[in-house]
Design an enzyme around this catalytic site. Structure first.
Site, PDB file in Angstrom:
ATOM      1  N   TYR A 141      80.139  26.122  56.888  1.00  0.00           N
ATOM      2  CA  TYR A 141      80.878  26.588  55.709  1.00  0.00           C
ATOM      3  C   TYR A 141      80.815  25.571  54.563  1.00  0.00           C
ATOM      4  CZ  TYR A 141      82.824  30.320  58.624  1.00  0.00           C
ATOM      5  OH  TYR A 141      82.977  31.418  59.452  1.00  0.00           O
ATOM      6  N   LYS A 191      76.738  26.187  71.147  1.00  0.00           N
ATOM      7  CA  LYS A 191      75.517  26.971  71.390  1.00  0.00           C
ATOM      8  C   LYS A 191      74.395  25.974  71.611  1.00  0.00           C
ATOM      9  CE  LYS A 191      73.169  30.853  71.568  1.00  0.00           C
ATOM     10  NZ  LYS A 191      73.340  31.831  72.677  1.00  0.00           N
ATOM     11  N   ASP A 223      78.516  32.677  73.089  1.00  0.00           N
ATOM     12  CA  ASP A 223      78.419  34.110  73.420  1.00  0.00           C
ATOM     13  C   ASP A 223      79.205  34.410  74.690  1.00  0.00           C
ATOM     14  OD1 ASP A 223      76.518  32.540  74.707  1.00  0.00           O
ATOM     15  OD2 ASP A 223      74.861  33.952  74.471  1.00  0.00           O
ATOM     16  N   ASP A 247      86.280  30.368  63.732  1.00  0.00           N
ATOM     17  CA  ASP A 247      86.692  31.448  62.841  1.00  0.00           C
ATOM     18  C   ASP A 247      86.542  32.788  63.560  1.00  0.00           C
ATOM     19  OD1 ASP A 247      87.405  32.849  60.562  1.00  0.00           O
ATOM     20  OD2 ASP A 247      85.440  32.674  59.614  1.00  0.00           O
ATOM     21  N   ASP A 251      89.751  35.393  65.607  1.00  0.00           N
ATOM     22  CA  ASP A 251      90.074  36.802  65.350  1.00  0.00           C
ATOM     23  C   ASP A 251      90.020  37.597  66.650  1.00  0.00           C
ATOM     24  OD1 ASP A 251      90.196  36.205  62.607  1.00  0.00           O
ATOM     25  OD2 ASP A 251      89.248  38.095  62.044  1.00  0.00           O
TER      26      ASP A 251
HETATM   27  C1  IPM Z   1      90.284  32.166  58.240  1.00  0.00           C
HETATM   28  C2  IPM Z   1      89.623  32.966  57.178  1.00  0.00           C
HETATM   29  C3  IPM Z   1      88.959  32.038  56.184  1.00  0.00           C
HETATM   30  C4  IPM Z   1      87.959  31.200  56.963  1.00  0.00           C
HETATM   31  C5  IPM Z   1      88.288  32.734  54.995  1.00  0.00           C
HETATM   32  C6  IPM Z   1      89.266  33.561  54.209  1.00  0.00           C
HETATM   33  C7  IPM Z   1      87.564  31.762  54.102  1.00  0.00           C
HETATM   34  O1  IPM Z   1      88.738  33.868  57.738  1.00  0.00           O
HETATM   35  O2  IPM Z   1      91.124  31.302  57.917  1.00  0.00           O
HETATM   36  O3  IPM Z   1      89.980  32.378  59.410  1.00  0.00           O
HETATM   37  O4  IPM Z   1      86.837  31.638  57.202  1.00  0.00           O
HETATM   38  O5  IPM Z   1      88.291  30.094  57.331  1.00  0.00           O
HETATM   39 MG    MG Z   2      88.833  34.008  59.824  1.00  0.00          MG
END
Ligand code: IPM
Ligand code: MG
Length: 361
Positions: A141, A191, A223, A247, A251
């Site tokens: 990033y 990975k 994975d 990241d 989720d």
């Molecule tokens: C998170 C979000 C952020 C990230 C985005 C909004 C830049 O997805 O905090 O997980 O990728 O860190």
């Molecule tokens: Mg995120």
């Protein structure tokens, strides 16, 4: 204690959920006799609208002056086609870097009252209790070179995943220290069968591990880790990984907790001379523009982030525990927002915030 907190509501539902988190901070301050000094700043799309940039200098200054920063969410669909440097998300990446918050802690646990909210089988998610430690200020990033160049068939995009040994060492130590206060197990995710970057990651993690002989270490390829998270989530205690993998996996982890609206996070860096952690606190969820302004969003991720702020940046464990207990009480009452699929009419964002405050009082 004097608590100087910067609030960055950001975009979409960010404003609504941080409003409730602030209400909770105010309640805690009143009840436990602390002075709360709040400042507010612009970050993300709202900052682009008002100042032309996602991270105005004023915001960076306020964040460096505050003891801790509480953030909502950033991102708006109108910027979907803007180049990365002119997007709201760049503001968030920028403030993380400026504050030097290299470790993002994302606890994932199932609450008894929410066990039916997860789309996964109850027997599978029950008892899940892990913390994802995501490296936050390095990796792909931030790496350079990056960009899109050339034209036609030769048009080409480049991103760079880079880590230094020092960056890996400090986040690894953070993960192992956290494991000591938990079940003493770190799973490092990489990975390394493909990426040199991950080979260095794994090697450095293995070099740090002997500093913590009481903590068990294992490794998973990313994975496979994605699969194990939904097959056998209880196997994880501390999951340590680099920025992008963290990241994505966090989720996925949110599904285990019933809803991404539940997940808090704490991004911490070095300790200040006072011993408190420099910290940025934000729910894991995004700005959810589809439900923004409707008083529907789940504020518990933001409220949980406020609890983390009290604990890490101010060392106020008792206050943080009071917030967590109040959240649990509200969850048990069934008075929750639509994302948690309550049996009766869903509660509003504001009602959930008020109920948490009432439970703290
Ligand atoms: C998170 C979000 C952020 C990230 C985005 C909004 C830049 O997805 O905090 O997980 O990728 O860190
Ligand atoms: Mg995120």
């Amino acid at each position: 204690m004097n608590l100087k907190v910067l609030i960055l509501p950001g975009d979409g539902i960010g404003a609504e959920v941080t409003r409730e988190a602030v209400r909770v901070l105010q309640t805690v301050a009143r009840k436990f006799n602390h002075d709360l000094t709040l400042t507010e700043g612009l970050l993300g799309g709202v900052a682009i609208h008002k100042t032309g940039t996602p991270l105005p200098e004023e915001t960076s200054k306020l964040a460096l002056e505050a003891d801790a920063t509480l953030m909502g969410a950033v991102g708006l669909p109108e910027f979907d086609n803007a180049p990365p440097a002119q997007r709201p998300e760049r503001g968030l990446l920028g403030i993380r870097k400026i504050l030097g918050v290299f470790a993002n802690l994302r606890p994932v646990r199932t609450y008894a009252a929410l066990i039916d909210s997860s789309p996964l089988k109850n027997a599978l998610v029950e008892g899940t209790d892990m913390i994802i430690v995501r490296e936050l200020t390095g990796g792909i990033y931030y790496g350079t070179p990056r960009g899109i160049s050339g034209e036609g068939d030769e048009e080409r995009a480049v991103n760079t995943m880079a880590y230094t040994r020092a960056e890996i060492v400090r986040v690894t130590r953070m993960a192992f220290n956290l494991a000591r206060a938990r079940r003493r197990k770190v799973t490092s995710v990489d990975k390394s069968n493909v990426l040199e970057n991950s080979q260095l990651w794994r090697r450095v993690v293995c070099e740090v591990a002997p500093e913590f002989p009481d903590v068990q270490l294992d490794h998973l390829l990313v994975d496979n880790a994605a699969m194990q998270l939904v097959l056998n989530p209880r196997r994880f205690d501390v999951l340590l990984t680099e920025n992008m993998f963290g990241d994505i996996l966090s989720d996925e982890g949110a599904v285990l907790a019933g809803s991404i609206g539940m997940l808090p996070s704490a991004s911490i860096g070095d300790r200040k001379p006072s011993g408190a952690w420099v910290g940025l606190y934000e729910p894991v969820h995004g700005s959810a523009p589809d439900i923004a302004g409707q008083n529907k969003a789940n504020p518990l991720g933001a409220i949980g982030s406020a609890a983390a702020l009290l604990e890490y940046s101010f060392g106020l464990k008792r206050e943080a525990d009071a917030v967590s207990a109040a959240m649990e009480k509200v969850l048990n009452s069934g008075n929750v927002t639509a994302d948690l699929r309550p049996k009766g009419t869903p509660a509003t964002t504001e009602q959930v915030g008020q109920a948490v405050c009432a439970a703290i009082e």
